[in-house]
Design a protein around this motif. Sequence first.
Motif, PDB file in Angstrom:
ATOM      1  N   LEU A 187      -3.259  -3.611  -8.893  1.00 19.60           N
ATOM      2  CA  LEU A 187      -2.739  -4.144  -7.635  1.00 19.60           C
ATOM      3  C   LEU A 187      -2.278  -5.589  -7.786  1.00 19.60           C
ATOM      4  O   LEU A 187      -1.288  -5.998  -7.166  1.00 19.60           O
ATOM      5  CB  LEU A 187      -3.794  -4.022  -6.530  1.00 19.60           C
ATOM      6  CG  LEU A 187      -4.132  -2.589  -6.123  1.00 19.60           C
ATOM      7  CD1 LEU A 187      -5.312  -2.574  -5.160  1.00 19.60           C
ATOM      8  CD2 LEU A 187      -2.924  -1.900  -5.506  1.00 19.60           C
ATOM      9  N   LEU A 188      -2.959  -6.362  -8.619  1.00 22.61           N
ATOM     10  CA  LEU A 188      -2.516  -7.724  -8.903  1.00 22.61           C
ATOM     11  C   LEU A 188      -1.158  -7.708  -9.584  1.00 22.61           C
ATOM     12  O   LEU A 188      -0.276  -8.509  -9.259  1.00 22.61           O
ATOM     13  CB  LEU A 188      -3.537  -8.452  -9.770  1.00 22.61           C
ATOM     14  CG  LEU A 188      -3.174  -9.865 -10.198  1.00 22.61           C
ATOM     15  CD1 LEU A 188      -3.102 -10.789  -9.001  1.00 22.61           C
ATOM     16  CD2 LEU A 188      -4.172 -10.379 -11.212  1.00 22.61           C
ATOM     17  N   GLY A 189      -0.971  -6.790 -10.528  1.00 21.81           N
ATOM     18  CA  GLY A 189       0.323  -6.651 -11.191  1.00 21.81           C
ATOM     19  C   GLY A 189       1.426  -6.295 -10.211  1.00 21.81           C
ATOM     20  O   GLY A 189       2.548  -6.825 -10.298  1.00 21.81           O
ATOM     21  N   ILE A 190       1.148  -5.418  -9.267  1.00 24.03           N
ATOM     22  CA  ILE A 190       2.138  -5.082  -8.235  1.00 24.03           C
ATOM     23  C   ILE A 190       2.470  -6.314  -7.403  1.00 24.03           C
ATOM     24  O   ILE A 190       3.638  -6.598  -7.128  1.00 24.03           O
ATOM     25  CB  ILE A 190       1.631  -3.937  -7.337  1.00 24.03           C
ATOM     26  CG1 ILE A 190       1.602  -2.628  -8.126  1.00 24.03           C
ATOM     27  CG2 ILE A 190       2.496  -3.780  -6.096  1.00 24.03           C
ATOM     28  CD1 ILE A 190       0.984  -1.467  -7.376  1.00 24.03           C
ATOM     29  N   GLY A 191       1.439  -7.064  -7.025  1.00 26.53           N
ATOM     30  CA  GLY A 191       1.661  -8.281  -6.238  1.00 26.53           C
ATOM     31  C   GLY A 191       2.504  -9.302  -6.973  1.00 26.53           C
ATOM     32  O   GLY A 191       3.391  -9.933  -6.394  1.00 26.53           O
ATOM     33  N   VAL A 192       2.252  -9.465  -8.263  1.00 26.89           N
ATOM     34  CA  VAL A 192       3.043 -10.406  -9.065  1.00 26.89           C
ATOM     35  C   VAL A 192       4.470  -9.900  -9.190  1.00 26.89           C
ATOM     36  O   VAL A 192       5.439 -10.662  -9.087  1.00 26.89           O
ATOM     37  CB  VAL A 192       2.399 -10.611 -10.457  1.00 26.89           C
ATOM     38  CG1 VAL A 192       3.338 -11.347 -11.402  1.00 26.89           C
ATOM     39  CG2 VAL A 192       1.096 -11.371 -10.318  1.00 26.89           C
ATOM     40  N   GLY A 193       4.625  -8.590  -9.424  1.00 24.44           N
ATOM     41  CA  GLY A 193       5.968  -8.022  -9.561  1.00 24.44           C
ATOM     42  C   GLY A 193       6.792  -8.128  -8.294  1.00 24.44           C
ATOM     43  O   GLY A 193       8.021  -8.220  -8.347  1.00 24.44           O
ATOM     44  N   LEU A 194       6.159  -8.120  -7.144  1.00 21.31           N
ATOM     45  CA  LEU A 194       6.868  -8.228  -5.868  1.00 21.31           C
ATOM     46  C   LEU A 194       7.245  -9.673  -5.514  1.00 21.31           C
ATOM     47  O   LEU A 194       8.094  -9.895  -4.656  1.00 21.31           O
ATOM     48  CB  LEU A 194       6.018  -7.635  -4.736  1.00 21.31           C
ATOM     49  CG  LEU A 194       5.830  -6.126  -4.767  1.00 21.31           C
ATOM     50  CD1 LEU A 194       4.832  -5.695  -3.699  1.00 21.31           C
ATOM     51  CD2 LEU A 194       7.156  -5.410  -4.569  1.00 21.31           C
ATOM     52  N   ASN A 195       6.610 -10.634  -6.165  1.00 23.85           N
ATOM     53  CA  ASN A 195       6.853 -12.042  -5.867  1.00 23.85           C
ATOM     54  C   ASN A 195       8.084 -12.516  -6.642  1.00 23.85           C
ATOM     55  O   ASN A 195       8.053 -12.675  -7.860  1.00 23.85           O
ATOM     56  CB  ASN A 195       5.626 -12.874  -6.239  1.00 23.85           C
ATOM     57  CG  ASN A 195       5.703 -14.285  -5.742  1.00 23.85           C
ATOM     58  OD1 ASN A 195       6.771 -14.872  -5.686  1.00 23.85           O
ATOM     59  ND2 ASN A 195       4.551 -14.834  -5.395  1.00 23.85           N
ATOM     60  N   LYS A 196       9.172 -12.764  -5.926  1.00 21.32           N
ATOM     61  CA  LYS A 196      10.438 -13.149  -6.570  1.00 21.32           C
ATOM     62  C   LYS A 196      10.328 -14.486  -7.295  1.00 21.32           C
ATOM     63  O   LYS A 196      10.944 -14.683  -8.337  1.00 21.32           O
ATOM     64  CB  LYS A 196      11.553 -13.208  -5.534  1.00 21.32           C
ATOM     65  CG  LYS A 196      11.918 -11.858  -4.980  1.00 21.32           C
ATOM     66  CD  LYS A 196      12.998 -11.963  -3.920  1.00 21.32           C
ATOM     67  CE  LYS A 196      13.267 -10.591  -3.320  1.00 21.32           C
ATOM     68  NZ  LYS A 196      14.279 -10.622  -2.277  1.00 21.32           N
ATOM     69  N   THR A 197       9.565 -15.414  -6.761  1.00 24.24           N
ATOM     70  CA  THR A 197       9.415 -16.724  -7.391  1.00 24.24           C
ATOM     71  C   THR A 197       8.735 -16.605  -8.747  1.00 24.24           C
ATOM     72  O   THR A 197       9.180 -17.216  -9.728  1.00 24.24           O
ATOM     73  CB  THR A 197       8.595 -17.663  -6.478  1.00 24.24           C
ATOM     74  OG1 THR A 197       9.188 -17.702  -5.190  1.00 24.24           O
ATOM     75  CG2 THR A 197       8.514 -19.058  -7.049  1.00 24.24           C
TER      76      THR A 197
END
Length: 93
Positions: free
Chosen positions: A42-52
Motif C-alpha cells: 500500500l505504501l508503494g501504491i501511495g508513492v506511485g500515485l504521488n506525482k511529485t
Amino acid sequence: MIPVLLLMTIGLIIGYVLRNKIKFILISNKATTLIIYMLLFLLGIGVGLNKTIVSNMTNIGLQAILITFGAVLGSLIFAYITYKLFFIQKNEK
C-alpha cells in the motif's frame, strides 16, 4: 495518539497472557509478516500515485543511496570503535 497507545497496551497485555501458547505465536508471526507485506504494498501504491515523488524519483533515489551509504559507513566505524574499546582485552604488563 491515545488510540495508538491504547492498542499497543492491549496488544502487550494479550501477548503477555498468551506468551506460552506456541500455536498463537506461530499464527501471530505469520500474520505480522503478512500485514507488513500489505503495508509495504500500500505504501508503494501511495508513492506511485504521488506525482511529485514520481517526477523527482532520480533526485530522491540519489539522496536515498547517499544517506544509506553514510548510515552504513557510520555504523561500521562506530561498531569497530566500540569493539576496540570494550571487547578486546588489553595485554596488561
